[in-house]
Design a protein around this motif. Sequence first.
Motif, short mmCIF file in Angstrom:
data_model
loop_
_atom_site.label_atom_id
_atom_site.label_comp_id
_atom_site.label_asym_id
_atom_site.label_seq_id
_atom_site.Cartn_x
_atom_site.Cartn_y
_atom_site.Cartn_z
N PRO A 268 39.53 47.71 24.64
CA PRO A 268 40.34 48.81 25.20
C PRO A 268 40.91 48.53 26.58
N HIS A 270 42.21 45.73 27.27
CA HIS A 270 43.29 44.76 27.02
C HIS A 270 44.24 45.35 25.97
N GLN A 310 36.62 57.75 32.66
CA GLN A 310 37.44 56.85 31.82
C GLN A 310 38.66 56.36 32.58
N PRO A 313 44.72 54.90 30.17
CA PRO A 313 45.22 53.74 29.42
C PRO A 313 46.70 53.50 29.68
N GLY A 314 47.07 52.21 29.75
CA GLY A 314 48.47 51.88 29.96
C GLY A 314 48.84 51.76 31.42
N GLY A 316 47.68 50.21 35.41
CA GLY A 316 46.86 49.23 36.12
C GLY A 316 47.05 47.84 35.54
N LYS A 365 43.94 48.92 41.91
CA LYS A 365 44.79 48.20 42.87
C LYS A 365 46.26 48.31 42.49
N ASN A 366 46.51 48.57 41.22
CA ASN A 366 47.89 48.70 40.77
C ASN A 366 48.05 50.03 40.03
N1 CMX Z 1 42.54 54.16 35.32
C1 CMX Z 1 41.41 54.39 36.03
N2 CMX Z 1 40.81 53.48 36.80
C2 CMX Z 1 41.41 52.28 36.88
C3 CMX Z 1 42.60 51.98 36.22
C4 CMX Z 1 43.16 52.98 35.40
N3 CMX Z 1 44.26 52.75 34.67
N4 CMX Z 1 42.95 50.69 36.49
C5 CMX Z 1 41.98 50.22 37.31
N5 CMX Z 1 41.06 51.17 37.54
C6 CMX Z 1 39.81 51.04 38.28
C7 CMX Z 1 38.96 49.94 37.66
O1 CMX Z 1 38.25 50.43 36.51
C8 CMX Z 1 38.07 49.54 38.81
O2 CMX Z 1 37.06 50.53 38.91
P1 CMX Z 1 35.56 50.14 39.38
O3 CMX Z 1 35.72 49.66 40.78
O4 CMX Z 1 34.80 51.39 39.22
O5 CMX Z 1 35.10 49.04 38.45
C9 CMX Z 1 39.00 49.70 40.01
O6 CMX Z 1 40.07 50.57 39.59
C10 CMX Z 1 39.60 48.37 40.46
O7 CMX Z 1 40.23 47.77 39.34
P2 CMX Z 1 41.51 46.82 39.54
O8 CMX Z 1 41.07 45.66 40.39
O9 CMX Z 1 42.68 47.59 39.99
O10 CMX Z 1 41.80 46.38 38.05
P3 CMX Z 1 41.08 45.26 37.18
O11 CMX Z 1 41.76 43.98 37.46
O12 CMX Z 1 39.60 45.31 37.35
O13 CMX Z 1 41.39 45.78 35.70
C11 CMX Z 1 42.74 46.65 33.97
C12 CMX Z 1 42.69 45.71 35.16
C13 CMX Z 1 44.06 46.46 33.22
C14 CMX Z 1 41.59 46.31 33.02
C15 CMX Z 1 42.62 48.10 34.48
O14 CMX Z 1 43.74 48.40 35.29
C16 CMX Z 1 42.50 49.12 33.38
O15 CMX Z 1 41.37 49.37 32.90
N6 CMX Z 1 43.64 49.76 32.93
C17 CMX Z 1 43.62 50.69 31.83
C18 CMX Z 1 43.54 49.95 30.51
C19 CMX Z 1 44.83 49.23 30.21
O16 CMX Z 1 45.91 49.79 30.28
N7 CMX Z 1 44.71 47.95 29.82
C20 CMX Z 1 45.86 47.17 29.38
C21 CMX Z 1 46.29 46.09 30.37
C22 CMX Z 1 47.44 45.28 29.81
C23 CMX Z 1 46.99 44.52 28.61
O17 CMX Z 1 46.19 43.58 28.77
O18 CMX Z 1 47.38 44.84 27.52
#
Ligand code: CMX
Length: 434
Positions: A268, A270, A310, A313-314, A316, A365-366
Amino acid sequence: MATLKEVLAQKISEHRPRTMRLLKEHADTEVGKVTIGQVIGGARGVRCLVTDISYLDPYEGIRFRGKTIPETFAALPKYPGSDYPTVESFWWFLLTGEVPTAEQAQSVIDDWRERAQVPQYVFDLLRTMPRDTHPMTLFSAAILAMQRESRFAEEYRQGLGKMDLWQPTYEDASNLMAKLGTIGAYIYRMKFKGDTPIAPDPTLDFGGNFAHMMGIPHPYDDVARMYFILHSDHESGNVSAHTVHLVASALSDPYYALSAGINGLAGPLHGLANENVLRWTQAFMEKLGGQDPTPEVIREALWETLNSGQVIPGYGHAVLRKTDPRYTSQMEFCQKHLPDYPLFKVINMIYKVAPDVLREHGKAKNPWPNVDAQSGVIQWYYGVKEYAFYTVLFGIGRAIGTLANITWDRALGYPIERPKSLTTDMLEEIAGIK
Ligand code: CMX
């Protein structure tokens, strides 16, 4: 005309001295430091992989072989009557770094046609599995089941030399590519459309044939072309690409490697995020009970998700720090083909609200959307409402990039991957706190 394999062989022989020189004369040159944060934090940003097939800039987004997404779409030959390039022309481009002529692209269409027949036992296997099995499990199992077809495994057994291993890798990769659309569409129609698979039409290109087998008319063929190209490659560090590379580095053949990568894509965080975006949005709309959404209600729903622990999704990304250009590209498609579609409007409204909410939340971060935030809307609009299937679409696309990459991995003789781990004691010692 030289075939793709011949052009590729030429490119490989031109490239090999560059890799050899770097290894011979500069093996000890430092690329960067690694911090404890990176060691514990999923190796984020550690520069320890090499690929020439795509590069991801945090602010600009992906470039395939040096070209941005709009440049790629503009440069490659289109299927007659289509707005988008063929997957086959893109395959040529990723493998060789050269934009193919229409004739060269057509030669890949012809080549894949020869390789397209999916063995009956794959369909038999899919039919034996419980119908409520997740489509990604079905997809991965189908790929793994075909491992017995691997030319790589066979030729390795027969003693093929290391520097020739790219050739059976290329054969396996081409055989896989030629079949993945049929397998994906079969899974869809078997599981979700009353078990009514549609036979392939060998006169069509990959995207056209996929739309045909899904049973969805034009412009879904263009959706397929766009979708598969956009999802193909995102340099080497993401879970699916890295998994395929890692597994293949043990000289496991492309069937083992791709199946493993698909399993990573099913997470989820990815690829499965595209399924979750639609699940989230549908649940949200259901709660509204027919009322029009407003930015305020969306804001509340986003906070509810975050407060329950949670992710949204979609949104970051581990590398990107701006709106994903793959998101933008799909948004432009929506603006052209479905500007007034209510679901598109909701997704746009989320785009206006979510970044501020995430910034306020203060963790990500994003705060910007990634590829998965937009892709489900297009599928939904064209009738593919079974969102559990969306990650299979991602997987078909991701196969293009990962299979091209492992062909080059073998061409350049990259070794088995084996990073070093440390104990917590050791890290505390390095930190001077022990
Ligand atoms: N919603 C809530 N919290 C988020 C978030 C989001 N969309 N994106 C990041 N964060 C949180 C992380 O869970 C992390 O929390 P903890 O410190 O409690 O562990 C914190 O922000 C820092 O994370 P980050 O350095 O910004 O992001 P990562 O490199 O660790 O993770 C990703 C990147 C994509 C897994 C994350 O942004 C995420 O979970 N996004 C939502 C799921 C998603 O859309 N995934 C698809 C990515 C594209 C793909 O591969 O298809």
